[in-house]
Scaffold this motif. Structure first.
Motif, mmCIF file in Angstrom:
data_model
loop_
_atom_site.group_PDB
_atom_site.id
_atom_site.type_symbol
_atom_site.label_atom_id
_atom_site.label_comp_id
_atom_site.label_asym_id
_atom_site.label_seq_id
_atom_site.Cartn_x
_atom_site.Cartn_y
_atom_site.Cartn_z
ATOM 1 N N ASP A 150 -22.883 11.198 -37.430
ATOM 2 C CA ASP A 150 -23.507 10.260 -36.497
ATOM 3 C C ASP A 150 -22.413 9.321 -36.004
ATOM 4 N N TRP A 151 -22.025 9.483 -34.739
ATOM 5 C CA TRP A 151 -20.910 8.714 -34.177
ATOM 6 C C TRP A 151 -21.372 7.994 -32.919
ATOM 7 N N THR A 152 -21.093 6.708 -32.842
ATOM 8 C CA THR A 152 -21.420 5.941 -31.649
ATOM 9 C C THR A 152 -20.195 5.160 -31.192
ATOM 10 N N GLN A 153 -20.143 4.930 -29.888
ATOM 11 C CA GLN A 153 -19.015 4.192 -29.315
ATOM 12 C C GLN A 153 -19.522 3.282 -28.197
ATOM 13 N N PHE A 154 -19.127 2.026 -28.265
ATOM 14 C CA PHE A 154 -19.356 1.089 -27.181
ATOM 15 C C PHE A 154 -18.005 0.701 -26.607
ATOM 16 N N SER A 155 -17.902 0.676 -25.278
ATOM 17 C CA SER A 155 -16.636 0.294 -24.650
ATOM 18 C C SER A 155 -16.898 -0.591 -23.444
ATOM 19 N N GLN A 156 -15.974 -1.487 -23.203
ATOM 20 C CA GLN A 156 -16.035 -2.387 -22.049
ATOM 21 C C GLN A 156 -14.638 -2.466 -21.430
ATOM 22 N N GLU A 157 -14.577 -2.228 -20.142
ATOM 23 C CA GLU A 157 -13.301 -2.323 -19.430
ATOM 24 C C GLU A 157 -13.489 -3.152 -18.168
ATOM 25 N N PHE A 158 -12.531 -4.045 -17.927
ATOM 26 C CA PHE A 158 -12.474 -4.815 -16.692
ATOM 27 C C PHE A 158 -11.191 -4.446 -15.965
ATOM 28 N N GLN A 159 -11.308 -4.192 -14.683
ATOM 29 C CA GLN A 159 -10.155 -3.853 -13.864
ATOM 30 C C GLN A 159 -10.102 -4.756 -12.639
ATOM 31 N N ALA A 160 -8.892 -5.113 -12.265
ATOM 32 C CA ALA A 160 -8.635 -5.802 -11.008
ATOM 33 C C ALA A 160 -7.559 -5.026 -10.275
ATOM 34 N N SER A 161 -7.759 -4.806 -8.994
ATOM 35 C CA SER A 161 -6.789 -4.040 -8.217
ATOM 36 C C SER A 161 -6.735 -4.587 -6.805
ATOM 37 N N GLY A 162 -5.662 -4.271 -6.120
ATOM 38 C CA GLY A 162 -5.502 -4.731 -4.744
ATOM 39 C C GLY A 162 -4.076 -4.563 -4.296
ATOM 40 N N ASP A 163 -3.747 -5.225 -3.190
ATOM 41 C CA ASP A 163 -2.382 -5.160 -2.673
ATOM 42 C C ASP A 163 -2.039 -6.454 -1.965
ATOM 43 N N PHE A 164 -0.743 -6.710 -1.894
ATOM 44 C CA PHE A 164 -0.209 -7.889 -1.232
ATOM 45 C C PHE A 164 0.936 -7.471 -0.316
ATOM 46 N N ALA A 165 1.526 -8.462 0.315
ATOM 47 C CA ALA A 165 2.727 -8.251 1.134
ATOM 48 C C ALA A 165 2.523 -7.139 2.142
ATOM 49 N N ASP A 166 1.446 -7.254 2.921
ATOM 50 C CA ASP A 166 1.135 -6.255 3.941
ATOM 51 C C ASP A 166 1.015 -4.850 3.354
ATOM 52 N N GLY A 167 0.487 -4.769 2.137
ATOM 53 C CA GLY A 167 0.274 -3.471 1.511
ATOM 54 C C GLY A 167 1.475 -2.895 0.801
ATOM 55 N N ARG A 168 2.593 -3.608 0.770
ATOM 56 C CA ARG A 168 3.802 -3.061 0.137
ATOM 57 C C ARG A 168 3.759 -3.209 -1.390
ATOM 58 N N LEU A 169 2.964 -4.145 -1.882
ATOM 59 C CA LEU A 169 2.828 -4.333 -3.326
ATOM 60 C C LEU A 169 1.374 -4.098 -3.707
ATOM 61 N N SER A 170 1.132 -3.079 -4.520
ATOM 62 C CA SER A 170 -0.211 -2.783 -5.011
ATOM 63 C C SER A 170 -0.216 -2.886 -6.535
ATOM 64 N N TYR A 171 -1.389 -3.120 -7.064
ATOM 65 C CA TYR A 171 -1.460 -3.336 -8.503
ATOM 66 C C TYR A 171 -2.821 -2.919 -9.029
#
Length: 772
Positions: free
Chosen positions: A365-386
């Motif tokens: 009997d195996w159970t797993q709870f997971s939580q993930e938060f992500q932030a993404s986007g870009d700056f500098a006219d799209g030259r820097l993404s993260y």
């Protein structure tokens, strides 16, 4: 590789434009063209999966270079378990204290254990296979790579479909789905499937007569619900629920070796009246059905076994997730909250003899709870993404592991409580129009807890499948009194911390040719040895925490260079990757003699950090559309994997360890396939598909047991499909393993016996599909 219609993220069965379509993947947690992604990744869309008759995730092994995906973990007895190796890195044990070496993700949710990790392809939109350590974005247990499966999404218009399939071994599959809007801002997709076929390994009596029982069948019922709701103009919520019910026999297994001169088989022979089963009895013992020896060994091709014990593999898998996507222009936020539950009830016989038997059961009997938060986007006219984020998972499991041997019975297993915390970030900067630099890192804290308190000696009952008159149990009472614990109860805890960076540079030599170089690290979580026998009793004054067996995390550092190209006006796609991996603290499960010079023999599996290996290789993938009516796909993988050092403990148990080959690591893997269109006009669409895959020889477990060496083999599959001009229905006929190759899928060994799980034979199938 999958073909995707440019910008749509869906694939087509045939490139009717005469050019290769764009493939969109999310290997870096954002959508991008696979040709501009500086990672060795293979992708298959829905129709590509259908064309190749890929029924489960394990079928990837036939189409992706340097991937070995076995659909039954050794000794597991089923449970939708798997053992996966990518570029020579993976795992062969299935118990809940052992971590996988390749991460499996379903709609972004990590599937944390071998049991329940074998997933079918019903209503799957896309599968991606990422090769090499993915420690930055995907975290622990992706030291070999990661496999992502994505469900089909709800549609904005009403759609429905159904498919029926028949074939060999009384195969009957039924699949269906319905998708569409419930309101202006709410969409629903509901799908389900039933899959069944008879077993192919026959159980026989001692004189070879069939008993009517079989092993290796399929009986699965699954369903999935996906609900999308636009909560606002820039916020969408997705609820996904899935469930699978499996009621099957154990996988088809064949006894490949039996030794009556050691361990429990020898002790059993001592108890048979008259000494007729002892080695001193000579060749006559091989004709005595009471005796356990090589008379029960059969060839893989025989597809038969004298096993008479339990024959059950029941599994229930349930999962649910809620994903919130918020788009805010420069910053996009995502939350993934998920829960998975796997329950397994398995019973199987190890020794393949009706008189001397060894039954093991699994109640997991195996159970797993997971939580993930992500932030993404870009700056500098799209030259820097993260992309950056936080991750947490909590898993708990109980594994009752009854071992019912003819001479002694004990309960193995234990309870597990694990927590994992991680923070990660990855940034890509376009330094020039041609040059991009990517830098990323992840920091993980892994806490693992194990309590073996349920383990105990049960007794010495003699309760055989078939009784031997006058039999005497010569070891009655030898290992202590019934009820004695096998290891002191209590929660044992180990904590590890890992930093897994990566850096990549990519350069566009032309708009159609990109080269890259990368360095990445990954790790696989540590694990406790679960199985103890006979009892481990600490010396007075000894803290049991000092002697409990634990293997620390594995580590891998990989260097990779690659070239991705599309040539001849997008008619030829050619991708090449070369890699070198320094693989350290390798976790190995091998069997030992737990009582030294005692009577048991090499019987108990332990998990230990055994050594270091260096792995290098090359991978080539190509797709070619010479005409509108022909598409050719191919891949080639080469691995040179060698152990370079071992621990003293490993050498003490295996003096020849430095000459061993890494398990599940064929030196060569290859695939070639073609789709040929006969016609595509007002009369409909008729096309044929053929695929041939090859892999060179490989050992299936650490000690390189000769009977578990699988020689090189190739698999041939083919199909023909007619699709009506209205696209409302289609008919497919085909066959798998057309040359009827027999090979070892996985296996286990000890000083007493060797058992191999055998492949399915040649099979035909016919299916009809309707779209409404």
């Amino acid at each position: 590789m999958a073909q995707t219609t440019e910008g749509s993220g869906t694939d087509s069965a045939q490139t009717r434009s005469g050019k290769l379509d764009e493939i969109v993947v999310t290997a870096r947690r954002r959508e991008e063209n696979v040709q501009s992604t500086p990672i060795a990744v293979s992708a298959f869309g829905a129709e590509a999966l259908e064309e190749r008759n890929m029924q489960s995730s394990s079928d990837l092994t036939n189409f992706v270079p340097n991937v070995q995906f076995d659909n039954a973990a050794s000794e597991s007895g089923g449970g939708a378990s798997s053992q996966i190796s990518i570029r020579g890195i993976g795992q062969t044990d299935y118990v809940v204290t052992v971590e996988p070496g390749v991460g499996v993700y379903m709609d972004g949710v990590y599937v944390g254990k071998s049991m329940g990790s074998l997933l079918d392809t019903v209503d799957i939109e896309r599968i991606e296979v990422l090769r090499g350590p993915q420690g930055t974005l995907f975290g622990k247990n992706t030291i070999g790579g990661a496999i992502q499966l994505f469900s089909k999404r709800p549609t904005s218009t009403l759609e429905a479909g159904a498919e029926l399939t028949t074939g060999s071994y009384n195969r009957f599959d039924a699949k269906g789905y319905i998708s569409g809007p419930l309101a202006d801002t709410v969409r629903l997709r509901l799908s389900g499937a039933y899959q069944s076929r008879d077993g192919f390994v026959k159980r026989t009596t001692p004189d070879g007569e069939p008993t009517g029982e079989r092993q290796g069948n399929m009986n699965r019922l699954s369903g999935r619900l996906v609900l999308e709701a636009d909560l606002s103009d820039n916020l969408m919520a997705t609820l996904a629920l899935d469930a699978t019910r499996i009621r099957e026999q154990t996988p088809g297994s064949i006894l490949l070796k039996a030794n009556d001169e050691d361990g429990l088989p020898y002790l059993f022979a001592l108890g048979v009246p008259g000494g007729v089963c002892l080695p001193e009895a000579g060749d006559s013992r091989f004709d005595n059905p009471y005796c356990y020896n090589s008379q029960y060994v059969t060839d893989l091709d025989s597809k038969r076994t004298a096993t008479s014990g339990p024959n059950q593999s029941d599994t229930d898998v349930k999962g649910g997730s809620i994903v919130l996507d918020w788009s805010g222009g420069a910053v996009d936020l995502k939350s993934i909250t998920a829960y998975r539950d796997v329950q397994v009830d398995i019973g199987q016989d190890l020794y393949s003899s009706p008189y001397f038997f060894g039954t093991i059961e699994q109640d997991i009997d195996w159970t797993q709870f997971s939580q993930e938060f992500q932030a993404s986007g870009d700056f500098a006219d799209g030259r820097l993404s993260y992309v950056a984020g936080l991750f947490y998972s909590h898993e708990k499991a109980t594994q009752y592991f009854p071992v019912d041997l003819l001479l002694v019975q004990f309960l193995s297993g234990g309870k597990v409580r694990n927590d994992s915390y991680a923070a990660f970030g990855q940034f890509t900067y376009e330094a020039t129009d041609a040059l991009s630099l990517t830098l990323g890192a992840r920091y993980t804290i892994d806490e693992r807890r194990f309590n073996p308190g349920l383990q105990k000696l049960v007794g010495y009952d003699y309760d055989p499948t078939l009784e031997i008159p006058g039999f005497v149990n010569v070891i009655d009472g030898a290992f202590g009194a019934p009820g004695s614990p096998l290891f002191p109860a209590g929660w044992y805890k180990r904590t590890s911390k890992s930093f897994t960076p990566m850096i990549t540079a990519s350069y566009d030599f032309t708009p159609d040719v990109m080269g890259y170089a990368s360095y990445s690290k990954g790790f696989k979580g540590g694990g406790f040895t679960m199985r103890y026998f006979p009892a481990v009793v600490p010396e007075p004054g000894t803290d049991p925490d000092d002697i409990i067996s634990y293997a620390g995390p594995e580590k891998a550092s990989a260097f990779e260079v690659g070239l991705k190209s599309e040539l001849f006006d997008r008619r030829l796609r050619l991708n090449v990757a070369a890699f070198y991996t320094d693989y350290k603290d390798i976790q190995v499960t091998y069997v030992i003699d737990p009582d030294g010079e005692g009577p048991i023999g090499e019987f108990v599996p332990v998990l230990a950090n055994a050594g270091t290996a260096h792995i290098k290789g090359i991978e080539v993938e190509t797709s070619f559309v010479p005409t509108e009516w022909l598409r050719i796909d191919g891949s080639l993988g080469y691995i040179d994997a060698k152990y370079v050092s071992f621990t003293e403990d490993a050498l003490a148990n295996f003096p020849n360890a430095e000459s061993l080959s890494l398990p599940n690591t064929p030196k060569w893997t290859a695939h070639v396939g073609a789709t040929l269109t006969m016609f595509d006009n007002d009369s409909g669409h008729l096309f044929a598909r053929g695929d041939y895959s090859y892999r060179s020889g490989q050992y299936k477990e650490f000690s390189n047991e000769p009977s578990l060496y699988q020689e090189a083999y190739g698999l041939l599959g083919a199909s023909m499909t007619y699709e009506a001009a209205s696209r409302a229905w289609q008919l497919t006929v085909g066959g798998t393993n057309l040359t009827d190759e027999t090979y070892i899928v996985s296996g286990e060994t000890s000083s007493e016996y060797t058992r191999g799980f055998v492949s399915r034979p040649r099979e035909w199938y016919a299916s009809v599909k309707f779209s409404f």
